[in-house]
Design a protein around this motif. Sequence first.
Motif, PDB file in Angstrom:
ATOM      1  N   PHE A 225       0.824  -1.208   0.000  1.00  0.00           N
ATOM      2  CA  PHE A 225       0.000   0.000   0.000  1.00  0.00           C
ATOM      3  C   PHE A 225       0.863   1.265   0.000  1.00  0.00           C
ATOM      4  CE2 PHE A 225      -3.378  -2.776   1.947  1.00  0.00           C
ATOM      5  CZ  PHE A 225      -4.292  -2.631   0.916  1.00  0.00           C
ATOM      6  N   LEU A 226       1.942   1.242   0.782  1.00  0.00           N
ATOM      7  CA  LEU A 226       2.776   2.432   0.926  1.00  0.00           C
ATOM      8  C   LEU A 226       3.382   2.858  -0.402  1.00  0.00           C
ATOM      9  CD1 LEU A 226       4.181   4.499   2.818  1.00  0.00           C
ATOM     10  CD2 LEU A 226       6.024   2.836   3.074  1.00  0.00           C
ATOM     11  N   TYR A 227       3.979   1.912  -1.124  1.00  0.00           N
ATOM     12  CA  TYR A 227       4.639   2.275  -2.373  1.00  0.00           C
ATOM     13  C   TYR A 227       3.640   2.669  -3.449  1.00  0.00           C
ATOM     14  CZ  TYR A 227       9.239   0.990  -0.689  1.00  0.00           C
ATOM     15  OH  TYR A 227      10.417   0.949   0.017  1.00  0.00           O
ATOM     16  N   HIS A 228       2.441   2.082  -3.437  1.00  0.00           N
ATOM     17  CA  HIS A 228       1.416   2.526  -4.372  1.00  0.00           C
ATOM     18  C   HIS A 228       0.992   3.963  -4.080  1.00  0.00           C
ATOM     19  CE1 HIS A 228       1.018  -1.448  -6.084  1.00  0.00           C
ATOM     20  NE2 HIS A 228       0.080  -1.020  -6.891  1.00  0.00           N
ATOM     21  N   ALA A 229       1.026   4.350  -2.818  1.00  0.00           N
ATOM     22  CA  ALA A 229       0.607   5.702  -2.454  1.00  0.00           C
ATOM     23  C   ALA A 229       1.529   6.755  -3.054  1.00  0.00           C
ATOM     24  CB  ALA A 229       0.566   5.845  -0.938  1.00  0.00           C
ATOM     25  N   PHE A 230       2.804   6.403  -3.268  1.00  0.00           N
ATOM     26  CA  PHE A 230       3.740   7.364  -3.838  1.00  0.00           C
ATOM     27  C   PHE A 230       3.374   7.748  -5.271  1.00  0.00           C
ATOM     28  CE2 PHE A 230       6.556   6.049  -0.352  1.00  0.00           C
ATOM     29  CZ  PHE A 230       7.088   7.273   0.005  1.00  0.00           C
ATOM     30  N   LEU A 231       2.512   6.959  -5.915  1.00  0.00           N
ATOM     31  CA  LEU A 231       2.063   7.309  -7.260  1.00  0.00           C
ATOM     32  C   LEU A 231       1.095   8.488  -7.229  1.00  0.00           C
ATOM     33  CD1 LEU A 231       1.372   3.714  -8.662  1.00  0.00           C
ATOM     34  CD2 LEU A 231       3.407   5.136  -9.031  1.00  0.00           C
ATOM     35  N   TYR A 232       0.535   8.776  -6.074  1.00  0.00           N
ATOM     36  CA  TYR A 232      -0.503   9.796  -5.969  1.00  0.00           C
ATOM     37  C   TYR A 232      -0.150  10.923  -5.002  1.00  0.00           C
ATOM     38  CZ  TYR A 232      -3.070   5.895  -8.009  1.00  0.00           C
ATOM     39  OH  TYR A 232      -3.463   4.859  -8.815  1.00  0.00           O
ATOM     40  N   LEU A 233       0.891  10.743  -4.207  1.00  0.00           N
ATOM     41  CA  LEU A 233       1.221  11.718  -3.173  1.00  0.00           C
ATOM     42  C   LEU A 233       2.668  12.151  -3.270  1.00  0.00           C
ATOM     43  CD1 LEU A 233      -0.418   9.931  -0.087  1.00  0.00           C
ATOM     44  CD2 LEU A 233      -1.406  11.812  -1.406  1.00  0.00           C
ATOM     45  N   SER A 234       2.929  13.353  -2.772  1.00  0.00           N
ATOM     46  CA  SER A 234       4.306  13.791  -2.597  1.00  0.00           C
ATOM     47  C   SER A 234       4.866  13.171  -1.321  1.00  0.00           C
ATOM     48  CB  SER A 234       4.364  15.320  -2.501  1.00  0.00           C
ATOM     49  OG  SER A 234       3.697  15.759  -1.327  1.00  0.00           O
ATOM     50  N   VAL A 235       6.178  13.220  -1.159  1.00  0.00           N
ATOM     51  CA  VAL A 235       6.802  12.667   0.042  1.00  0.00           C
ATOM     52  C   VAL A 235       6.279  13.345   1.311  1.00  0.00           C
ATOM     53  CG1 VAL A 235       8.974  12.343   1.276  1.00  0.00           C
ATOM     54  CG2 VAL A 235       8.844  11.855  -1.166  1.00  0.00           C
ATOM     55  N   PRO A 236       6.177  14.695   1.352  1.00  0.00           N
ATOM     56  CA  PRO A 236       5.619  15.322   2.558  1.00  0.00           C
ATOM     57  C   PRO A 236       4.207  14.855   2.870  1.00  0.00           C
ATOM     58  CG  PRO A 236       6.762  16.960   1.239  1.00  0.00           C
ATOM     59  CD  PRO A 236       6.690  15.717   0.415  1.00  0.00           C
TER      60      PRO A 236
ATOM     61  N   PHE B 103      -4.340   9.203   0.076  1.00  0.00           N
ATOM     62  CA  PHE B 103      -4.638   9.220   1.507  1.00  0.00           C
ATOM     63  C   PHE B 103      -5.211   7.882   1.962  1.00  0.00           C
ATOM     64  CE2 PHE B 103      -7.810   9.812   4.866  1.00  0.00           C
ATOM     65  CZ  PHE B 103      -7.038  10.401   5.857  1.00  0.00           C
ATOM     66  N   LEU B 104      -6.135   7.325   1.187  1.00  0.00           N
ATOM     67  CA  LEU B 104      -6.743   6.041   1.543  1.00  0.00           C
ATOM     68  C   LEU B 104      -5.713   4.914   1.498  1.00  0.00           C
ATOM     69  CD1 LEU B 104     -10.161   6.352  -0.325  1.00  0.00           C
ATOM     70  CD2 LEU B 104      -9.719   6.604   2.128  1.00  0.00           C
ATOM     71  N   LEU B 105      -4.806   4.958   0.538  1.00  0.00           N
ATOM     72  CA  LEU B 105      -3.757   3.940   0.468  1.00  0.00           C
ATOM     73  C   LEU B 105      -2.851   4.007   1.696  1.00  0.00           C
ATOM     74  CD1 LEU B 105      -2.770   4.163  -3.307  1.00  0.00           C
ATOM     75  CD2 LEU B 105      -3.844   2.215  -2.173  1.00  0.00           C
ATOM     76  N   ILE B 106      -2.501   5.219   2.121  1.00  0.00           N
ATOM     77  CA  ILE B 106      -1.649   5.362   3.300  1.00  0.00           C
ATOM     78  C   ILE B 106      -2.380   4.883   4.554  1.00  0.00           C
ATOM     79  CG2 ILE B 106      -0.560   7.044   4.845  1.00  0.00           C
ATOM     80  CD1 ILE B 106       1.116   6.399   2.471  1.00  0.00           C
TER      81      ILE B 106
ATOM     82  N   GLY C 190       8.038 -10.578  -2.023  1.00  0.00           N
ATOM     83  CA  GLY C 190       8.491 -11.223  -3.249  1.00  0.00           C
ATOM     84  C   GLY C 190       7.438 -11.169  -4.340  1.00  0.00           C
ATOM     85  N   LEU C 191       6.183 -11.449  -3.981  1.00  0.00           N
ATOM     86  CA  LEU C 191       5.090 -11.350  -4.949  1.00  0.00           C
ATOM     87  C   LEU C 191       4.912  -9.909  -5.434  1.00  0.00           C
ATOM     88  CD1 LEU C 191       2.478 -13.716  -3.258  1.00  0.00           C
ATOM     89  CD2 LEU C 191       3.785 -14.160  -5.346  1.00  0.00           C
ATOM     90  N   ALA C 192       5.034  -8.963  -4.512  1.00  0.00           N
ATOM     91  CA  ALA C 192       4.914  -7.554  -4.887  1.00  0.00           C
ATOM     92  C   ALA C 192       6.034  -7.152  -5.844  1.00  0.00           C
ATOM     93  CB  ALA C 192       4.939  -6.677  -3.635  1.00  0.00           C
ATOM     94  N   MET C 193       7.240  -7.622  -5.586  1.00  0.00           N
ATOM     95  CA  MET C 193       8.368  -7.302  -6.466  1.00  0.00           C
ATOM     96  C   MET C 193       8.124  -7.845  -7.869  1.00  0.00           C
ATOM     97  SD  MET C 193      12.370  -8.472  -6.147  1.00  0.00           S
ATOM     98  CE  MET C 193      11.914 -10.195  -6.478  1.00  0.00           C
ATOM     99  N   LEU C 194       7.678  -9.101  -7.970  1.00  0.00           N
ATOM    100  CA  LEU C 194       7.422  -9.703  -9.279  1.00  0.00           C
ATOM    101  C   LEU C 194       6.295  -8.990 -10.026  1.00  0.00           C
ATOM    102  CD1 LEU C 194       7.703 -13.490  -8.343  1.00  0.00           C
ATOM    103  CD2 LEU C 194       9.383 -12.090  -9.580  1.00  0.00           C
ATOM    104  N   SER C 195       5.364  -8.415  -9.290  1.00  0.00           N
ATOM    105  CA  SER C 195       4.200  -7.779  -9.903  1.00  0.00           C
ATOM    106  C   SER C 195       4.437  -6.319 -10.276  1.00  0.00           C
ATOM    107  CB  SER C 195       2.999  -7.865  -8.953  1.00  0.00           C
ATOM    108  OG  SER C 195       2.684  -9.198  -8.639  1.00  0.00           O
ATOM    109  N   PHE C 196       5.222  -5.602  -9.477  1.00  0.00           N
ATOM    110  CA  PHE C 196       5.269  -4.149  -9.638  1.00  0.00           C
ATOM    111  C   PHE C 196       6.671  -3.556  -9.818  1.00  0.00           C
ATOM    112  CE2 PHE C 196       1.601  -5.110  -6.806  1.00  0.00           C
ATOM    113  CZ  PHE C 196       0.580  -4.733  -7.677  1.00  0.00           C
ATOM    114  N   ALA C 197       7.725  -4.299  -9.598  1.00  0.00           N
ATOM    115  CA  ALA C 197       9.066  -3.715  -9.583  1.00  0.00           C
ATOM    116  C   ALA C 197       9.539  -3.316 -10.975  1.00  0.00           C
ATOM    117  CB  ALA C 197      10.056  -4.697  -8.959  1.00  0.00           C
TER     118      ALA C 197
END
Length: 286
Positions: free
Chosen positions: A74-85, A142-145, A186-193
């Motif tokens: 969830f955290l890394y997907h949130a970076f697609l929609y949010l800034s670091v702050p 926000f919902l992802l975070i 590992g599954l997340a890496m294979l799917s999204f990395a």
Amino acid sequence: MWILWAVTLLWAASFSLIGEFLAGQVDGYIAVFIRMVLAFLLFIPLWRPRRINLVKQCQLAAIGALQIGVMYLFLYHAFLYLSVPEVLLFTIFTPLYITLLDELLYQRRRLPLRWWLATAIAVVGAAIIRFDDLSDSFWYGFLLIQAANLCFAAGQVFYKRLELGDERNQLHLFALFFFGATLVTGLAMLSFANFQLVPQQPLQWFILAWLGLVASGLGYWAWNIAAKRVNVAQLATMNNMLIPAGLLINYLFWQQAVVWPRLIIGAAVLAFAVWLASSPRPTPSN
């Protein structure tokens, strides 16, 4: 409590290393998977699965999968929609989730009001430090975070309440925690990395080794061990102490800009929340 403080400083320094040497250079999913594999390998020699029954083994592996694996997804997907702050700001609600989940799932009596107050104050203190302008379309991120916060909070609460015996016994079982985390990451890496961003430089591998063996391996073990020693409000409030600690480490080692009035006031509010959470409970149960 001293273990939670020590791990907070350890993780604050580790986040600084990620920001300086890995972010944007090594894919996040790959980095997390490498860290989980190294942490799993660290505990494999100590693994004694016969110390608990199969059901609890599966529960411990599921806790690791949830607390780390699904949380990072969830955290890394949130970076697609949010800034670091924005990501940092929205993580401040974790203490509320810890307290709420513990009361809903495990408490026969309501938690003391001062524990709820301490948790709310911890959120306010973190908000003082991290609040910034928000983008026009931040709700999905926000919902992802919040989903990530819930996973991390639930993992801590479930581990705190899972009967695993004494601390030596937990040491011999903790490989299961990272086994679950390794499977999911590992599954997340294979799917999204992005496999074009693999670690290549010796310094990057050294930092990943540190993050995997020390920050993740010893860090998560010590944090979860400490979670069983403290009350739920102490655990909740300490989740947000990483924010001022991380900013202070970044300033001391990398000279990154700090808004000192907000940091000092927010850190003082957080420290008060931790102190309030440490007040003895009127009943012997934690």
